[in-house]
Scaffold this active site. Structure first.
Site, short mmCIF file in Angstrom:
data_model
loop_
_atom_site.label_atom_id
_atom_site.label_comp_id
_atom_site.label_asym_id
_atom_site.label_seq_id
_atom_site.Cartn_x
_atom_site.Cartn_y
_atom_site.Cartn_z
N SER A 1 8.19 -20.00 61.12
CA SER A 1 8.46 -19.91 62.64
C SER A 1 7.99 -18.31 62.47
CB SER A 1 10.01 -19.74 62.86
OG SER A 1 10.42 -18.89 61.76
N GLY A 2 6.83 -17.91 61.81
CA GLY A 2 6.10 -16.73 62.00
C GLY A 2 5.25 -16.60 63.20
N ASN A 3 4.52 -15.71 62.94
CA ASN A 3 3.51 -15.41 64.19
C ASN A 3 2.70 -16.62 64.60
OD1 ASN A 3 0.61 -13.73 64.59
ND2 ASN A 3 2.17 -13.64 66.13
N TRP A 4 2.23 -17.27 63.62
CA TRP A 4 1.71 -18.75 63.97
C TRP A 4 2.41 -19.90 64.13
CZ3 TRP A 4 -2.08 -20.65 66.43
CH2 TRP A 4 -2.54 -21.87 66.03
N ARG B 1 -5.21 -9.68 61.18
CA ARG B 1 -4.36 -8.71 60.36
C ARG B 1 -5.10 -8.20 58.89
NH1 ARG B 1 0.54 -12.86 60.53
NH2 ARG B 1 -1.23 -14.06 59.46
N ASN B 2 -5.65 -9.04 58.37
CA ASN B 2 -6.45 -8.92 56.92
C ASN B 2 -7.27 -7.74 57.35
OD1 ASN B 2 -5.31 -10.76 54.75
ND2 ASN B 2 -5.67 -11.99 56.43
N LYS C 1 -11.59 -17.51 53.97
CA LYS C 1 -12.00 -16.53 54.95
C LYS C 1 -11.16 -15.14 54.91
CE LYS C 1 -8.63 -17.10 57.98
NZ LYS C 1 -8.03 -16.01 58.85
N LYS D 1 2.99 -11.37 57.12
CA LYS D 1 2.40 -11.27 55.77
C LYS D 1 0.87 -11.33 55.75
CE LYS D 1 6.53 -11.26 54.18
NZ LYS D 1 7.22 -9.91 53.75
N1 LIG Z 1 -0.83 -15.18 62.41
C1 LIG Z 1 -1.83 -15.90 62.98
O1 LIG Z 1 -2.44 -15.46 63.65
C2 LIG Z 1 -2.37 -17.19 62.02
C3 LIG Z 1 -1.82 -17.33 61.05
N2 LIG Z 1 -2.27 -18.57 60.30
C4 LIG Z 1 -1.58 -18.85 58.89
O2 LIG Z 1 -0.18 -19.57 59.03
C5 LIG Z 1 0.61 -19.38 58.04
C6 LIG Z 1 1.79 -18.74 58.42
O3 LIG Z 1 1.77 -17.53 59.05
P1 LIG Z 1 2.62 -16.83 60.18
O4 LIG Z 1 3.48 -17.93 60.79
O5 LIG Z 1 1.42 -15.74 60.90
O6 LIG Z 1 3.50 -16.08 59.28
P2 LIG Z 1 3.99 -14.58 59.45
O7 LIG Z 1 2.50 -13.84 58.71
O8 LIG Z 1 4.25 -14.14 60.68
O9 LIG Z 1 5.12 -14.15 58.26
C7 LIG Z 1 6.26 -14.10 58.54
C8 LIG Z 1 7.01 -15.43 58.37
O10 LIG Z 1 7.48 -15.38 56.99
C9 LIG Z 1 8.64 -15.94 56.87
N3 LIG Z 1 9.32 -15.68 55.56
C10 LIG Z 1 9.55 -14.39 55.06
N4 LIG Z 1 10.23 -14.18 54.04
C11 LIG Z 1 10.19 -15.59 53.58
C12 LIG Z 1 10.80 -16.55 52.56
N5 LIG Z 1 11.23 -15.58 51.33
N6 LIG Z 1 10.42 -17.68 52.49
C13 LIG Z 1 10.16 -18.40 53.65
N7 LIG Z 1 9.72 -17.89 54.62
C14 LIG Z 1 9.87 -16.33 54.80
C15 LIG Z 1 9.29 -15.02 58.03
O11 LIG Z 1 10.61 -15.75 58.36
C16 LIG Z 1 8.24 -15.54 59.21
O12 LIG Z 1 8.33 -16.72 59.55
C17 LIG Z 1 -0.39 -18.21 56.99
O13 LIG Z 1 -0.88 -19.09 55.72
C18 LIG Z 1 -1.37 -17.69 57.75
O14 LIG Z 1 -2.62 -17.33 57.13
C19 LIG Z 1 -3.05 -19.53 60.71
C20 LIG Z 1 -3.80 -19.09 61.87
C21 LIG Z 1 -3.41 -18.02 62.77
O1 LIG Z 2 -6.08 -17.00 60.54
C1 LIG Z 2 -6.01 -16.23 61.51
C2 LIG Z 2 -7.23 -16.46 62.78
O2 LIG Z 2 -7.81 -17.63 62.65
C3 LIG Z 2 -5.32 -14.94 61.43
O3 LIG Z 2 -5.90 -14.18 60.60
P1 LIG Z 2 -5.09 -12.99 59.88
O4 LIG Z 2 -3.93 -13.53 59.13
O5 LIG Z 2 -6.13 -11.98 59.40
O6 LIG Z 2 -4.63 -12.15 60.94
#
Ligand SMILES: NC(=O)C1=CN([C@@H]2O[C@H](COP(=O)(O)OP(=O)(O)OC[C@H]3O[C@@H](n4cnc5c(N)ncnc54)[C@H](O)[C@@H]3O)[C@@H](O)[C@H]2O)C=CC1
Ligand SMILES: O=C(CO)COP(=O)(O)O
Length: 345
Positions: A14-17, A272-273, A208, A299
């Protein structure tokens, strides 16, 4: 009369994605009541926000005020802090959490998940060490005894959540699963293309992020767009070389999908990276400190993936074959000068 069972979905993360995806799935299930149960449960790693449970805020305000502020989630998305309760009797699992947390989640779910479950992983990372490398979708399949497709694409979450047109790629070896997940994710603004090269799709998403760190270093050094384009191109070649060296069946065409070149473009522009890597150059602060200061709990994935890839390549004496991946690791973790990003690749 045989009643058709509807599929019950749980989103694990339930993070950003994760929150942006919850919005898509929450709305899509309303369009397919014959296929999906109306309520979509979302497992939330519980934390306090302004002294209140984040899950309580999400369920009251229908907004993940910490990880996707300003975006209303559909009211049929329910935040559940207990992982096992969130997944209870679900037959569709959507894994979308930072890759460093997946092993702990799979350990908790081992032996709990029904074998008729379908899964899809939206995680961009690898399970990699000097011993070997496996795809996270393969870990999920192996540990939970279920099939796991993948989704990855040029999908900066905040832009997707604002319903700005974009594309994504689903990798599914079974056409039936591909069709099923197409229905679950496709919308007019989130255009899904399904391919069978699941391995290629997942590798693109993970690798990537390392190239995005390199692009951020270039930006931090203010080297300009030509240099950035050259680094991205070299990164794309290393992504393909890594995939086709260590995995079977990775297709060239996959790198032209959203998960390939398009995700590189978007991540190296607005990810973000990239942002944190640029700050690494200009601030001189350690990467972990910058992650904490700049991402508000979100993260980084690219730096840990660079570390894991380097461990794997070093164990095989193959770092020379991947100069960009290796130089990113050495700059971030071994104190090499940032200028090496254009000298050693
Ligand atoms: N944010 C974006 O724009 C995109 C992210 N992604 C990928 O999606 C995946 C998830 O990324 P996001 O949803 O952005 O997460 P995020 O980068 O927002 O990370 C925060 C999440 O991690 C969780 N968290 C923190 N500590 C934890 C623990 N100990 N155990 C379990 N969860 C914990 C938090 O509750 C929160 O849901 C990643 O692999 C990312 O690369 C893919 C496409 C886009
Ligand atoms: O995967 C992503 C876009 O497709 C998000 O990339 P970042 O984690 O670098 O923000």
């Amino acid at each position: 009369m045989v009643t058709k069972t509807v599929e019950r979905i749980t989103i694990i993360g339930s993070g950003n994605w994760g929150s942006a995806i919850a919005k898509i799935i929450g709305n899509n299930v309303l369009d397919h009541p014959d296929t999906f149960e109306r309520t979509v449960r979302m497992w939330v790693f519980q934390e306090q926000y302004n002294g209140e449970n984040l899950t309580d805020i999400i369920n009251r305000e229908h907004e993940n005020v910490k990880y996707l502020p300003g975006i209303k989630l559909p009211e049929n998305v329910y935040a559940e802090p207990d992982l096992l309760k969130a997944c209870e009797n679900s037959n569709i699992l959507v894994f979308v959490l930072p890759h460093q947390f997946i092993q702990g989640v799979c350990q908790k779910l081992h032996g709990v998940v029904s074998s008729n479950c379908k899964a899809i992983s939206l995680i961009k990372g690898l399970d990699i060490s000097e011993q070997g490398i496996s795809l996270i979708s393969e870990d999920i399949s192996q540990q939970l005894g279920i099939n796991c497709a993948v989704l990855s694409g040029a999908n900066i979450a905040n832009e997707v959540a604002q319903e700005k047109f974009c594309e994504t790629t689903i990798g599914a070896t079974s056409p039936a699963d591909g069709e099923f997940f197409y229905k679950m994710f496709h919308t007019p603004y989130f255009r899904v293309n399904v391919v069978q090269d699941k391995v290629g799709v997942e590798l693109c998403g993970a690798l990537k992020n390392v190239v995005a760190v390199a692009a951020g270093l270039v930006d931090g050094l203010a080297l300009g767009d030509n240099t950035k384009a050259a680094i991205i191109r070299r990164g794309l070649l290393e992504m393909r070389k890594f995939g086709q060296t260590f995995f079977k069946g990775v297709q060239n065409e996959t790198f032209f999908e959203s998960c390939g070149v398009a995700d590189l473009i978007t991540t190296c522009s607005g990810g973000r990276n990239r942002k944190v890597a640029a700050a690494f150059v200009t601030s001189g602060k350690p990467i972990d400190q910058l992650e904490a200061e700049l991402l508000n709990g979100q993260k980084l994935q690219g730096t840990s993936t660079a570390q894991e890839v380097n461990e794997f390549l070093t164990a095989r004496n193959m770092t020379q074959g991947f100069p960009l991946f290796t130089t990113v690791y050495r700059i971030i973790y071994e104190g090499e000068p940032c200028t090496k990003i254009v000298q050693d690749v």
